[in-house]
Scaffold this motif. Structure first.
Motif, PDB file in Angstrom:
ATOM      1  N   TYR A   1     -12.289  -4.599   7.527  1.00 15.64           N
ATOM      2  CA  TYR A   1     -13.370  -4.308   8.472  1.00 15.64           C
ATOM      3  C   TYR A   1     -14.732  -4.732   7.932  1.00 15.64           C
ATOM      4  O   TYR A   1     -15.758  -4.134   8.268  1.00 15.64           O
ATOM      5  CB  TYR A   1     -13.384  -2.826   8.851  1.00 15.64           C
ATOM      6  CG  TYR A   1     -12.112  -2.391   9.527  1.00 15.64           C
ATOM      7  CD1 TYR A   1     -11.804  -2.853  10.805  1.00 15.64           C
ATOM      8  CD2 TYR A   1     -11.212  -1.569   8.881  1.00 15.64           C
ATOM      9  CE1 TYR A   1     -10.619  -2.484  11.423  1.00 15.64           C
ATOM     10  CE2 TYR A   1     -10.027  -1.191   9.492  1.00 15.64           C
ATOM     11  CZ  TYR A   1      -9.736  -1.653  10.768  1.00 15.64           C
ATOM     12  OH  TYR A   1      -8.584  -1.291  11.375  1.00 15.64           O
ATOM     13  N   GLY A   2     -14.712  -5.744   7.065  1.00 17.99           N
ATOM     14  CA  GLY A   2     -15.971  -6.291   6.585  1.00 17.99           C
ATOM     15  C   GLY A   2     -16.749  -5.400   5.643  1.00 17.99           C
ATOM     16  O   GLY A   2     -17.800  -5.803   5.147  1.00 17.99           O
ATOM     17  N   ARG A   3     -16.253  -4.196   5.361  1.00 20.89           N
ATOM     18  CA  ARG A   3     -17.065  -3.309   4.521  1.00 20.89           C
ATOM     19  C   ARG A   3     -16.309  -2.411   3.563  1.00 20.89           C
ATOM     20  O   ARG A   3     -16.917  -1.917   2.612  1.00 20.89           O
ATOM     21  CB  ARG A   3     -17.994  -2.439   5.369  1.00 20.89           C
ATOM     22  CG  ARG A   3     -17.358  -1.697   6.498  1.00 20.89           C
ATOM     23  CD  ARG A   3     -18.265  -0.607   7.058  1.00 20.89           C
ATOM     24  NE  ARG A   3     -19.521  -1.142   7.588  1.00 20.89           N
ATOM     25  CZ  ARG A   3     -20.296  -0.495   8.435  1.00 20.89           C
ATOM     26  NH1 ARG A   3     -19.939   0.698   8.849  1.00 20.89           N
ATOM     27  NH2 ARG A   3     -21.417  -1.010   8.873  1.00 20.89           N
ATOM     28  N   TYR A   4     -15.016  -2.177   3.770  1.00 24.43           N
ATOM     29  CA  TYR A   4     -14.317  -1.222   2.918  1.00 24.43           C
ATOM     30  C   TYR A   4     -13.351  -1.919   1.965  1.00 24.43           C
ATOM     31  O   TYR A   4     -12.607  -2.810   2.351  1.00 24.43           O
ATOM     32  CB  TYR A   4     -13.567  -0.202   3.772  1.00 24.43           C
ATOM     33  CG  TYR A   4     -14.502   0.572   4.662  1.00 24.43           C
ATOM     34  CD1 TYR A   4     -15.415   1.467   4.105  1.00 24.43           C
ATOM     35  CD2 TYR A   4     -14.517   0.382   6.034  1.00 24.43           C
ATOM     36  CE1 TYR A   4     -16.306   2.160   4.910  1.00 24.43           C
ATOM     37  CE2 TYR A   4     -15.408   1.068   6.851  1.00 24.43           C
ATOM     38  CZ  TYR A   4     -16.298   1.960   6.281  1.00 24.43           C
ATOM     39  OH  TYR A   4     -17.175   2.642   7.071  1.00 24.43           O
ATOM     40  N   THR A   5     -13.386  -1.485   0.715  1.00 24.18           N
ATOM     41  CA  THR A   5     -12.555  -2.072  -0.330  1.00 24.18           C
ATOM     42  C   THR A   5     -11.298  -1.232  -0.511  1.00 24.18           C
ATOM     43  O   THR A   5     -11.370  -0.005  -0.575  1.00 24.18           O
ATOM     44  CB  THR A   5     -13.351  -2.114  -1.646  1.00 24.18           C
ATOM     45  OG1 THR A   5     -14.541  -2.870  -1.436  1.00 24.18           O
ATOM     46  CG2 THR A   5     -12.541  -2.758  -2.748  1.00 24.18           C
TER      47      THR A   5
ATOM     48  N   PRO B   1      -8.890   5.572   1.398  1.00 21.04           N
ATOM     49  CA  PRO B   1      -8.880   4.401   0.514  1.00 21.04           C
ATOM     50  C   PRO B   1     -10.237   3.719   0.381  1.00 21.04           C
ATOM     51  O   PRO B   1     -10.589   3.245  -0.707  1.00 21.04           O
ATOM     52  CB  PRO B   1      -7.861   3.468   1.174  1.00 21.04           C
ATOM     53  CG  PRO B   1      -7.754   3.928   2.597  1.00 21.04           C
ATOM     54  CD  PRO B   1      -8.014   5.401   2.567  1.00 21.04           C
ATOM     55  N   GLY B   2     -11.025   3.669   1.450  1.00 22.89           N
ATOM     56  CA  GLY B   2     -12.342   3.051   1.363  1.00 22.89           C
ATOM     57  C   GLY B   2     -13.285   3.893   0.530  1.00 22.89           C
ATOM     58  O   GLY B   2     -14.055   3.376  -0.290  1.00 22.89           O
ATOM     59  N   ARG B   3     -13.213   5.201   0.730  1.00 16.76           N
ATOM     60  CA  ARG B   3     -14.093   6.098  -0.008  1.00 16.76           C
ATOM     61  C   ARG B   3     -13.790   6.095  -1.498  1.00 16.76           C
ATOM     62  O   ARG B   3     -14.698   6.089  -2.334  1.00 16.76           O
ATOM     63  CB  ARG B   3     -13.956   7.516   0.529  1.00 16.76           C
ATOM     64  CG  ARG B   3     -14.566   7.714   1.897  1.00 16.76           C
ATOM     65  CD  ARG B   3     -14.104   9.036   2.466  1.00 16.76           C
ATOM     66  NE  ARG B   3     -14.738   9.341   3.728  1.00 16.76           N
ATOM     67  CZ  ARG B   3     -14.298  10.276   4.566  1.00 16.76           C
ATOM     68  NH1 ARG B   3     -13.217  10.971   4.253  1.00 16.76           N
ATOM     69  NH2 ARG B   3     -14.910  10.499   5.689  1.00 16.76           N
ATOM     70  N   LEU B   4     -12.510   6.110  -1.869  1.00 11.57           N
ATOM     71  CA  LEU B   4     -12.194   6.198  -3.292  1.00 11.57           C
ATOM     72  C   LEU B   4     -12.625   4.933  -4.041  1.00 11.57           C
ATOM     73  O   LEU B   4     -13.080   5.004  -5.182  1.00 11.57           O
ATOM     74  CB  LEU B   4     -10.713   6.516  -3.517  1.00 11.57           C
ATOM     75  CG  LEU B   4      -9.671   5.412  -3.324  1.00 11.57           C
ATOM     76  CD1 LEU B   4      -9.473   4.567  -4.574  1.00 11.57           C
ATOM     77  CD2 LEU B   4      -8.351   6.039  -2.901  1.00 11.57           C
ATOM     78  N   ALA B   5     -12.513   3.787  -3.381  1.00 16.26           N
ATOM     79  CA  ALA B   5     -12.943   2.553  -4.041  1.00 16.26           C
ATOM     80  C   ALA B   5     -14.450   2.563  -4.251  1.00 16.26           C
ATOM     81  O   ALA B   5     -14.944   2.168  -5.299  1.00 16.26           O
ATOM     82  CB  ALA B   5     -12.528   1.346  -3.210  1.00 16.26           C
ATOM     83  N   GLN B   6     -15.163   3.056  -3.253  1.00 19.55           N
ATOM     84  CA  GLN B   6     -16.619   3.155  -3.384  1.00 19.55           C
ATOM     85  C   GLN B   6     -16.983   4.147  -4.487  1.00 19.55           C
ATOM     86  O   GLN B   6     -17.871   3.905  -5.302  1.00 19.55           O
ATOM     87  CB  GLN B   6     -17.227   3.587  -2.049  1.00 19.55           C
ATOM     88  CG  GLN B   6     -18.743   3.595  -2.047  1.00 19.55           C
ATOM     89  CD  GLN B   6     -19.333   3.909  -0.685  1.00 19.55           C
ATOM     90  OE1 GLN B   6     -18.618   4.055   0.302  1.00 19.55           O
ATOM     91  NE2 GLN B   6     -20.641   4.009  -0.625  1.00 19.55           N
TER      92      GLN B   6
END
Length: 199
Positions: free
Chosen positions: A79-83, A128-133
DNA sequence: CGGCTGATGATCT
DNA sequence: GATCATCAGCCGG
């Protein structure tokens, strides 16, 4: 329990077994700001015969890391923003892996919170996006060997895992019925609706 | 808490 | 040009 680096031979070759095995283990990022670490509480397996797996249609520039030996990191942006952080599985060349979906924070929470003002502790690594950040994991980590990299690596369990539950995977439009998601029962850092993760 | 929606850009066809 | 392994913000119960 002192932490110990996981060796490649510790990792089950079977991807579903790997997804279960990783529950309770530790993700460690020894970053410039200090150690950021978390306990794995939720995973999803992506298999070679699975249309939801990024490797399903064969290797491309993006998914190449899934075809490396197990224990390599496959990191991509959605989505262009989440790792997203994955652990490659199987025998080399197979194209399969495990998505790390949620962590329970262990070390570096103060550093994490400094960058995420206003977010509750339980929200920092839930998803998953939050933990990578939170752990400062970026696409620059794609392809690294989590069994040998000095900075980002997998560690043994700091605390024995509780009972492991399973369910369908989250957010898929294909292969949505397969039971390939695993989580620690009763852990509040597990993502998704509560109904998917009964204690 | 659960459900809905828009943001947003890399990737592949 | 379509497709996303997501999330934050907002609303209703």
């Amino acid at each position: 329990m002192p932490i110990r680096r996981l060796r490649r031979r510790d990792l089950p070759v079977d991807t579903v077994a790997l997804a279960r095995y990783l529950i309770g283990k530790t993700v460690v990022h020894d970053s410039a700001e200090g150690r950021l670490s978390g306990r794995i509480v939720e995973t999803e397996a992506y298999l070679p015969d699975d249309a939801a797996c990024h490797a399903y249609r064969g290797p491309t520039p993006r998914n190449g890391s899934l075809f490396l030996e197990r224990g390599r990191a496959y990191v991509y942006i959605i989505y262009g923003r989440y790792t997203m952080l994955n652990v490659a599985g199987g025998e080399k060349g197979t194209g399969t892996g495990v998505l790390i979906r949620a962590l329970e924070p262990l070390e570096g929470i103060d550093i994490i919170q400094r960058n995420r003002a206003g977010l509750r502790v339980t929200e920092l690594t839930r998803g998953p996006g939050r933990l990578a950040q939170a752990l400062h994991i970026t696409k620059g980590h794609d392809g690294i060997d989590l069994c040998f990299d000095p900075s980002l690596w997998l560690g043994s369990a700091m605390r024995a895992p509780g009972k492991v539950g399973s369910s369908v995977r989250i957010g898929l439009t294909v292969e949505a019925h397969r039971i390939l998601r695993f989580y620690e029962r009763g852990n509040r850092f597990v993502s998704g609706p509560r109904s998917l993760s009964p204690a």
